[in-house]
Design a protein around this motif. Structure first.
Motif, short mmCIF file in Angstrom:
data_model
loop_
_atom_site.label_atom_id
_atom_site.label_comp_id
_atom_site.label_asym_id
_atom_site.label_seq_id
_atom_site.Cartn_x
_atom_site.Cartn_y
_atom_site.Cartn_z
N SER A 56 0.83 -1.19 0.00
CA SER A 56 0.00 0.00 0.00
C SER A 56 0.87 1.25 0.00
O SER A 56 1.93 1.28 0.63
CB SER A 56 -0.88 0.01 1.26
OG SER A 56 -1.43 1.29 1.48
N PRO A 57 0.42 2.32 -0.69
CA PRO A 57 1.15 3.59 -0.61
C PRO A 57 1.20 4.14 0.81
O PRO A 57 2.07 4.92 1.15
CB PRO A 57 0.36 4.51 -1.55
CG PRO A 57 -0.97 3.86 -1.73
CD PRO A 57 -0.73 2.40 -1.61
N HIS A 60 4.43 2.29 1.93
CA HIS A 60 5.73 2.35 1.25
C HIS A 60 5.89 3.52 0.29
O HIS A 60 6.94 3.68 -0.31
CB HIS A 60 5.93 1.04 0.48
CG HIS A 60 7.36 0.76 0.14
ND1 HIS A 60 8.30 0.43 1.09
CD2 HIS A 60 8.04 0.78 -1.03
CE1 HIS A 60 9.47 0.23 0.51
NE2 HIS A 60 9.33 0.46 -0.78
N GLY A 61 4.86 4.33 0.12
CA GLY A 61 4.98 5.40 -0.85
C GLY A 61 4.89 4.85 -2.27
O GLY A 61 4.27 3.83 -2.53
N GLU A 62 5.54 5.54 -3.19
CA GLU A 62 5.45 5.20 -4.60
C GLU A 62 6.15 3.88 -4.93
O GLU A 62 7.18 3.54 -4.34
CB GLU A 62 6.11 6.31 -5.41
CG GLU A 62 6.17 6.03 -6.90
CD GLU A 62 6.96 7.09 -7.64
OE1 GLU A 62 6.33 7.88 -8.35
OE2 GLU A 62 8.19 7.17 -7.47
N TYR A 301 -4.78 10.64 -3.30
CA TYR A 301 -3.75 10.36 -2.30
C TYR A 301 -3.00 11.64 -1.93
O TYR A 301 -1.81 11.63 -1.70
CB TYR A 301 -2.74 9.34 -2.84
CG TYR A 301 -3.29 7.97 -3.14
CD1 TYR A 301 -4.03 7.27 -2.20
CD2 TYR A 301 -3.06 7.38 -4.37
CE1 TYR A 301 -4.52 6.01 -2.48
CE2 TYR A 301 -3.56 6.12 -4.67
CZ TYR A 301 -4.28 5.43 -3.72
OH TYR A 301 -4.77 4.18 -4.00
N LEU A 304 -0.71 11.74 0.82
CA LEU A 304 0.40 10.79 0.72
C LEU A 304 1.26 11.21 -0.47
O LEU A 304 1.31 10.55 -1.50
CB LEU A 304 -0.12 9.37 0.52
CG LEU A 304 -1.05 8.83 1.62
CD1 LEU A 304 -1.66 7.52 1.19
CD2 LEU A 304 -0.31 8.69 2.92
N GLU A 306 4.29 11.08 -1.06
CA GLU A 306 5.31 10.13 -1.48
C GLU A 306 4.78 9.17 -2.55
O GLU A 306 5.55 8.56 -3.29
CB GLU A 306 5.82 9.33 -0.28
CG GLU A 306 6.65 10.14 0.71
CD GLU A 306 7.98 10.60 0.13
OE1 GLU A 306 8.80 9.74 -0.21
OE2 GLU A 306 8.17 11.82 0.01
N SER A 307 3.43 9.05 -2.62
CA SER A 307 2.83 8.18 -3.63
C SER A 307 3.02 8.74 -5.03
O SER A 307 2.87 8.02 -6.02
CB SER A 307 1.33 8.01 -3.36
OG SER A 307 1.12 7.46 -2.08
N TYR A 308 3.29 10.02 -5.13
CA TYR A 308 3.47 10.68 -6.43
C TYR A 308 4.88 11.26 -6.55
O TYR A 308 5.10 12.26 -7.23
CB TYR A 308 2.45 11.81 -6.58
CG TYR A 308 1.01 11.38 -6.54
CD1 TYR A 308 0.47 10.60 -7.56
CD2 TYR A 308 0.18 11.76 -5.49
CE1 TYR A 308 -0.87 10.22 -7.53
CE2 TYR A 308 -1.16 11.38 -5.46
CZ TYR A 308 -1.68 10.61 -6.48
OH TYR A 308 -2.99 10.24 -6.46
N LYS A 309 5.85 10.63 -5.90
CA LYS A 309 7.19 11.21 -5.80
C LYS A 309 7.80 11.50 -7.16
O LYS A 309 8.33 12.59 -7.40
CB LYS A 309 8.10 10.26 -5.00
CG LYS A 309 9.42 10.89 -4.58
CD LYS A 309 9.18 12.04 -3.63
CE LYS A 309 10.47 12.65 -3.13
NZ LYS A 309 10.24 13.83 -2.27
N GLY A 356 -3.71 6.05 -10.80
CA GLY A 356 -4.28 5.57 -9.55
C GLY A 356 -5.15 4.35 -9.81
O GLY A 356 -5.40 3.99 -10.95
#
Length: 546
Positions: A56-57, A60-62, A301, A304, A306-309, A356
């Motif tokens: 999951s983001p 763990h982020g992206e 997100y 979050l 980091e999900s789109y780093k 996404g």
């Protein structure tokens, strides 16, 4: 250098996580590459997942995707963005992957009936993967995930200890990144966390050759001397690493700290003079740009980031080349569903809808897409952002009221977007490189060639290139059955890959592009992705034209 001469820099972390080992490793790589060495970098992650693909983001982020289709740790994105090189699945491995390989060998009988143990079998597997990644390189930098003292990291630390012993002096060095905290109540920087972290390293047989000290405040000379003495490193090997305005400033900060001198001494590299002038110019533009523009980043997100780093970093790259700060307005698509677009989007210079999974928030995203389409605002849709642009157009221009994606409604009568498995079965596209997830989903992953349409915005974006190559991470594809209806009303298919729709654009709009691929994965500071750069440029023109 031959493979027998590959030199290794092992980077470990102590005290706590998220101190920036990946950025530090990438920064050192950049400096060494700009000296002229053949450099590569590897991330070894002690977690037991085989890869981050199913994580999951929230956890763990992206998930970063390499050209060869590996789902990897987001640090590999930093590595590529700093080095401006494509890495592969060989540049990232986990405990899960290591144990899977060893168990598979055991089942085949490769170990001739021996008892399989952490030492030597697991440790040897780790060491062999490191050596394999270093083939053909002058220097390999190896980042060990987690922190010293983590139980799951012990085999990795043993592997780098034994590997350094195996290759001998002048062939390997250990860099330990640690925290030097400032205790506000005492008004002092404290060295004890670093000392304890180094003691833990020594306990398992590793003595650091260099300390990189993360701190909010400059390290006084006396404190540096204390760290050098107590941790057994040379005085010039205590490197200060303060918070930077941008991560791309870190290599320049390291250069000011003269970090290459102790590295050269440890690895016998001679005089090192990196050529960082172009990098320096770009960093100055990131820190103090001439212009600015505002992009609405519409997603679900947004808390979050980091999900789109990779995507947010790619906008920084584009801004540096335009000498403009790309300001991001984070827009929760569900807020648009409740409040509409006008108050949120009326002042922005561009609208971005990213990739996404899942149905939540898609109505708000389509409202934002319609707003961009009708108000002539530059629009970039990536992956799901392209698919939703097609569904929005089908509903509101073609008046197909039940137009939808099979992801959201598997039984819809007008699936503008449908499952890649179905498409493959129907059209015989078995040559597509897909990866079957243990959870049952087939994904299109990694780099694919895309043919651009003559006279299209897409071809113009890529400076006239007929064939481009970009990376993917998705399960669903655009349905070609509706192509004729789309193009008749002005939504043109401008990119194709092996019969699949890769890009659509809106005829008569100043700048409206949807792409199935993820352009952000190939963007670097010194070489921004052309799609992202063109979108930012269109948004800047929108700003300048009022």
């Amino acid at each position: 250098m031959s493979n027998q001469e590959t030199k290794y820099i092992f980077v470990t972390g102590g005290v706590l996580s998220s101190l920036g080992k990946g950025i530090a490793a990438a920064s050192i790589s950049t400096l060494l590459k700009n000296v002229g060495f053949k450099v590569s970098i590897l991330k070894a992650d002690p977690y037991i997942n085989v890869d981050p693909g199913t994580m999951s983001p929230l956890e763990h982020g992206e998930v970063f995707v390499t050209d060869d289709g590996a789902e990897t740790d987001l640090d590999l994105g930093h590595y590529e963005r700093f080095l401006d090189e494509n890495l592969t699945q060989a540049n990232n491995f986990t405990t899960g992957r290591v144990y899977s390989a060893v168990i598979e060998k055991e089942r085949r009988g490769d170990y001739l009936g021996k008892t399989i143990q952490v030492i030597p079998h697991i440790v040897d597997e780790i060491a062999n993967r490191i050596k394999e990644a270093g083939k053909g390189k002058d220097i390999l930098i190896v980042e060990i995930g987690g922190t010293v003292g983590d139980i799951e990291g012990l085999p990795f630390l043993e592997a780098i200890r034994s590997l350094k012993s195996e290759v001998g002096k002048r062939r390997a060095m250990n860099i330990h990144l640690t925290l030097v905290p400032f205790i506000k109540a005492a008004g002092e920087l404290k060295t004890k966390p670093t000392q304890h972290s180094v003691q833990e390293l020594r306990r398992i047989g590793i003595t650091p050759d260099m300390l990189i000290c993360r701190s909010e405040y400059p390290l006084p000379r006396e404190l540096r001397n204390k760290l050098a003495f107590s941790c057994g490193v040379e005085r010039n090997s205590v490197i200060e690493c303060l918070d930077a305005t941008t991560i791309y400033q870190v290599p320049l900060n390291f250069l000011k700290e003269n970090i290459l001198t102790p590295i050269s001494e440890a690895l016998d590299l001679g005089v090192l003079t990196p050529h960082m002038d172009d990098w320096d110019v770009l960093v100055k533009r990131v820190i103090a740009p001439r212009d600015e523009l505002l992009i609405a980043f519409v997603g679900k997100y947004i808390d979050l980031k980091e999900s789109y780093k990779s995507l947010t970093e790619s906008l920084i790259h584009a801004g540096a080349h335009l000498n403009a700060k790309v300001k991001i307005r984070w827009v929760d698509s569900e807020v648009i569903e409740d409040k509409g677009c006008e108050d949120i989007l009326s002042e922005v210079d561009g609208i971005l809808v990213a990739g996404g999974f899942g149905e939540r928030g898609v109505v708000g995203k389509m409202q934002a897409i319609r707003y961009a389409r009708e108000h002539k605002i530059p629009y970039l849709g990536i992956c799901l952002g392209m698919q939703l642009a097609m569904i929005e157009f089908a509903r509101n221009v073609l008046h197909i009221e039940d137009a939808n994606s099979a992801e959201f409604n598997p039984t819809c009568k007008n699936p503008i977007i449908y499952l890649i498995d179905s498409f493959m079965d129907a059209s015989g596209q078995k040559q597509l490189r897909t990866f079957q997830s243990p959870l049952g989903g087939t994904m299109r992953l990694g780099g694919y060639a895309c043919e651009t349409k003559e006279g299209s915005l897409l071809r113009d974006v890529y400076a006239g290139e007929k064939t481009i190559r970009e990376r993917h991470r998705h399960r669903y594809e655009a349905n070609p059955a509706y192509r004729e209806a789309f193009e008749k009303e002005g939504l043109i298919v401008s990119g194709e890959s092996e019969g699949l729709i890769e890009a659509v654009e809106l005829k008569g709009h100043p700048w409206f592009l949807g792409v199935q691929f993820h352009p952000e994965f190939t963007s670097r500071l010194t070489n921004p992705n052309k799609t992202i750069l063109a979108f930012a440029k269109a948004a800047l023109i929108q700003r300048q034209n009022g």
